[in-house]
Each structure stands twice: as structure tokens, then as C-alpha cells.
Motif scaffolding. Structure first.
Motif, PDB file in Angstrom:
ATOM      1  N   UNK A  59       0.719  -1.406  -0.098  1.00 57.12           N
ATOM      2  CA  UNK A  59       0.057   0.030  -0.005  1.00 57.12           C
ATOM      3  C   UNK A  59       0.774   1.084  -0.046  1.00 57.12           C
ATOM      4  N   UNK A  60       1.996   1.056   0.665  1.00 57.14           N
ATOM      5  CA  UNK A  60       2.893   2.366   0.738  1.00 57.14           C
ATOM      6  C   UNK A  60       3.416   2.464  -0.885  1.00 57.14           C
ATOM      7  N   UNK A  61       3.954   1.431  -1.332  1.00 56.22           N
ATOM      8  CA  UNK A  61       4.428   1.812  -2.509  1.00 56.22           C
ATOM      9  C   UNK A  61       3.466   2.143  -3.677  1.00 56.22           C
ATOM     10  N   UNK A  62       2.359   1.837  -3.327  1.00 56.89           N
ATOM     11  CA  UNK A  62       1.003   1.996  -4.348  1.00 56.89           C
ATOM     12  C   UNK A  62       0.891   3.458  -4.328  1.00 56.89           C
ATOM     13  N   UNK A  63       0.843   4.070  -3.044  1.00 50.46           N
ATOM     14  CA  UNK A  63       0.768   5.471  -2.810  1.00 50.46           C
ATOM     15  C   UNK A  63       1.862   6.242  -3.575  1.00 50.46           C
ATOM     16  N   UNK A  64       3.141   5.685  -3.134  1.00 51.51           N
ATOM     17  CA  UNK A  64       4.233   6.678  -4.092  1.00 51.51           C
ATOM     18  C   UNK A  64       4.035   6.558  -5.658  1.00 51.51           C
ATOM     19  N   UNK A  65       3.609   5.488  -5.929  1.00 52.36           N
ATOM     20  CA  UNK A  65       3.426   5.354  -7.582  1.00 52.36           C
ATOM     21  C   UNK A  65       2.417   6.182  -7.994  1.00 52.36           C
ATOM     22  N   UNK A  66       1.177   6.455  -7.215  1.00 56.25           N
ATOM     23  CA  UNK A  66       0.026   7.355  -7.254  1.00 56.25           C
ATOM     24  C   UNK A  66       0.523   8.717  -7.368  1.00 56.25           C
ATOM     25  N   UNK A  67       1.475   9.066  -6.404  1.00 59.26           N
ATOM     26  CA  UNK A  67       2.070  10.329  -6.331  1.00 59.26           C
ATOM     27  C   UNK A  67       2.896  10.711  -7.623  1.00 59.26           C
ATOM     28  N   UNK A  68       3.561   9.833  -7.924  1.00 52.93           N
ATOM     29  CA  UNK A  68       4.592   9.984  -9.004  1.00 52.93           C
ATOM     30  C   UNK A  68       3.726  10.149 -10.429  1.00 52.93           C
ATOM     31  N   UNK A  69       2.560   9.245 -10.585  1.00 52.45           N
ATOM     32  CA  UNK A  69       1.787   9.346 -11.692  1.00 52.45           C
ATOM     33  C   UNK A  69       1.138  10.859 -11.674  1.00 52.45           C
ATOM     34  N   UNK A  70       0.612  11.282 -10.556  1.00 51.81           N
ATOM     35  CA  UNK A  70      -0.054  12.498 -10.615  1.00 51.81           C
ATOM     36  C   UNK A  70       0.761  13.759 -10.809  1.00 51.81           C
ATOM     37  N   UNK A  71       2.257  13.403 -10.488  1.00 56.59           N
ATOM     38  CA  UNK A  71       2.906  14.557 -10.662  1.00 56.59           C
ATOM     39  C   UNK A  71       3.613  14.544 -11.900  1.00 56.59           C
ATOM     40  N   UNK A  72       3.813  13.049 -12.439  1.00 60.69           N
ATOM     41  CA  UNK A  72       4.707  13.304 -13.863  1.00 60.69           C
ATOM     42  C   UNK A  72       3.724  13.240 -15.049  1.00 60.69           C
ATOM     43  N   UNK A  73       2.620  12.512 -14.911  1.00 60.52           N
ATOM     44  CA  UNK A  73       1.919  12.331 -15.973  1.00 60.52           C
ATOM     45  C   UNK A  73       0.487  12.957 -16.319  1.00 60.52           C
TER      46      UNK A  73
END
Length: 106
Positions: free
Chosen positions: A56-70
Motif C-alpha cells: 500500500x505504501x509503494x502504491x501510494x508513492x506510485x500514485x503520487x508520481x503518476x499525479x506529478x509526472x503524467x
């Protein structure tokens, strides 16, 4: 009578203890196996819970990166609009140059 009832109660208690001790000797292996299985289930549950927390922690980081970069941000949208305006200006300039060349070639 009072002494006899105390002895009867204490004999009854000793008998129960002896019965439990005998039962425990006979079934000690089963008790140990059940204890090990329960301990294993608890350890397995704890391990899975820890892994799910990590996921869940890694998934949260991926979502943050997606929101920031994509996902486009306002700055990116502003840049895109400015580039579109420049492209339109260049297209108008190019059209104007082509019209001027046509006039000169006539």
C-alpha cells in the motif's frame, strides 16, 4: 465430617490433577503440534499484514508520481497554449511569406 469432606474435596482435586497430568502425557504431542500450527498461522498473518502495508505504501508513492509526472499540471497547460499560439503565429507568417512570393512571381 468436616475433615472427611475436606479430604474428599482434596482427593477429588488430586484425582483431577492426576487425570489431567495423564491426559497431558498421552496428548502432549498433539498439544505441541496444535501450538506450532497456531503460532505459524499468527506469524503468517503478521507477515502478510506487513507485506500488505508495504504494498500500500509503494502504491501510494506510485500514485503520487503518476499525479506529478503524467497528469498535466497548470504550468504544462500554459506552456502548451503558448506553443499553440506561437505555431499559429508562425503559420500566419508563413502564409504571408507565401502570398508575397506569389505576388512577386506574377
Amino acid at each position: 465430617m468436616n475433615v472427611n469432606t475436606k479430604r474428599a474435596v482434596s482427593n477429588d482435586g488430586e484425582r483431577r490433577f492426576q487425570l489431567f497430568g495423564g491426559w497431558l502425557k498421552v496428548n502432549a504431542h498433539t498439544v505441541v503440534v496444535v501450538g506450532v500450527l497456531v503460532g505459524g498461522w499468527i506469524a503468517n498473518f503478521a507477515t502478510l499484514s506487513a507485506r500488505m502495508t508495504d504494498v500500500e505504501r509503494v502504491e501510494g508513492r506510485l500514485e503520487q508520481r503518476f499525479d506529478r509526472d503524467v497528469v498535466p499540471r497548470q504550468e504544462q497547460e500554459v506552456r502548451d497554449r503558448m506553443l499553440d499560439q506561437r505555431l499559429e503565429q508562425m503559420q500566419r507568417s508563413l502564409d504571408a511569406i507565401q502570398q508575397e512570393l506569389r505576388r512577386q512571381s506574377r
